[in-house]
Design a protein around this motif. Structure first.
Motif, PDB file in Angstrom:
ATOM      1  N   PHE A  95      36.149  23.231  76.198  1.00  0.00           N
ATOM      2  CA  PHE A  95      36.327  21.820  76.563  1.00  0.00           C
ATOM      3  C   PHE A  95      37.715  21.593  77.154  1.00  0.00           C
ATOM      4  CE2 PHE A  95      37.674  17.491  75.794  1.00  0.00           C
ATOM      5  CZ  PHE A  95      36.570  16.744  76.201  1.00  0.00           C
TER       6      PHE A  95
ATOM      7  N   THR B 143      38.086  22.957  80.609  1.00  0.00           N
ATOM      8  CA  THR B 143      37.226  22.312  81.602  1.00  0.00           C
ATOM      9  C   THR B 143      37.667  20.884  81.893  1.00  0.00           C
ATOM     10  OG1 THR B 143      35.327  23.633  80.885  1.00  0.00           O
ATOM     11  CG2 THR B 143      34.851  21.646  82.157  1.00  0.00           C
ATOM     12  N   HIS B 144      38.018  20.132  80.832  1.00  0.00           N
ATOM     13  CA  HIS B 144      38.244  18.701  80.984  1.00  0.00           C
ATOM     14  C   HIS B 144      39.699  18.262  80.809  1.00  0.00           C
ATOM     15  CE1 HIS B 144      33.915  18.078  81.056  1.00  0.00           C
ATOM     16  NE2 HIS B 144      33.816  18.846  79.975  1.00  0.00           N
ATOM     17  N   VAL B 145      40.507  19.012  80.070  1.00  0.00           N
ATOM     18  CA  VAL B 145      41.886  18.584  79.796  1.00  0.00           C
ATOM     19  C   VAL B 145      42.847  19.171  80.822  1.00  0.00           C
ATOM     20  CG1 VAL B 145      43.748  18.534  78.101  1.00  0.00           C
ATOM     21  CG2 VAL B 145      41.363  18.348  77.353  1.00  0.00           C
TER      22      VAL B 145
ATOM     23  N   PRO C 296      42.183  22.060  83.552  1.00  0.00           N
ATOM     24  CA  PRO C 296      41.282  23.074  84.105  1.00  0.00           C
ATOM     25  C   PRO C 296      41.958  24.430  84.233  1.00  0.00           C
ATOM     26  CG  PRO C 296      41.015  21.004  85.280  1.00  0.00           C
ATOM     27  CD  PRO C 296      42.182  20.820  84.345  1.00  0.00           C
TER      28      PRO C 296
END
Length: 230
Positions: free
Chosen positions: A54, A57-59, A61
């Motif tokens: 996570f 991917t989201h915080v 990359p």
């Protein structure tokens, strides 16, 4: 009204119990711990399985640079696409232990030495992380962050850190303790200190249209926090 109870194990092995209104679902829980020794200090975050993916991917990359094995567990090293940060994460059976570096991914021996200096035990209710005696490292602080959908978040420090945060004046009464407005910042109108007989939390109310302000204040009123030695 029904109550949900979180029973959490801190990195030190101490126990945290948090009672919350059952109608407000908890979206995630993350623990943090920092170790210091001499001029050296390093911090870790503990999240559920999938925490590393996570974050990458989201915080910030990032792409995987290396996979190692420490004490029979996989450690994944990833570097942000912009090269400004990198992370190394030990993958446990139930939780993941992450540390963040500034800049590009560190050398393999540096990562191996860091995770090799720790005693790590992973269980369903939490991961404990303790420095090995030879490292001369000591825990400087630990805390939990609990996020509740559409209501807000709680940052719960360990008792040693919480003792220094309690205001000297009395707060407004809640069902299980008392509450104070947080210091004067741009977010202070939505931030509070919640003190209970055996624990304290910084509570930050969410800013969404999903719930009214009265709903969030009623939720805050019913929270109870209690630490116990592990």
């Amino acid at each position: 009204m029904a109550t949900q109870r979180l029973r959490l194990v801190a990195p030190s092995g101490d126990r945290l119990t948090v009672d919350l209104p059952a109608a407000a679902p908890v979206s995630h829980v993350v623990a943090g711990v920092r170790f210091v020794g001499g001029s050296y200090g390093t911090g870790f975050q503990i999240g559920p399985r999938g925490y590393h993916e996570f974050a990458c991917t989201h915080v910030a990359p990032a792409g995987t640079r290396e996979r190692l094995v420490v004490h029979g567990r996989e450690v994944v090293v990833a570097e942000a696409h912009d090269g400004q940060s990198s992370v190394a994460t030990l993958i446990g059976a139930y939780h993941e232990l992450m540390t963040v570096y500034a800049g590009p991914a560190p050398r393999r021996d540096r990562v191996l030495a860091l995770f090799g200096s720790l005693r790590i035990e992973d269980h369903v209710d939490g991961m404990t992380v303790v420095p090995r005696a030879a490292t001369l490292l000591d825990p400087a602080n630990e805390h939990f962050v609990i996020v509740v959908k559409d209501h807000g978040s709680l940052s719960v420090p360990a008792p040693r850190q919480a003792a220094a945060m309690i205001p000297r004046h009395a707060g407004a009464r809640t069902q299980h303790g008392e509450v104070w407005k947080a210091g004067y910042t741009k977010d202070s109108a939505r931030s509070f200190l919640l003190g209970c007989p055996a624990g304290l939390a910084e509570v930050h109310l969410a800013d969404t249209a999903a719930k009214t302000e009265r709903d969030r204040l009623d939720w805050l009123d019913r929270i109870d926090i209690a630490w116990a030695r592990g």
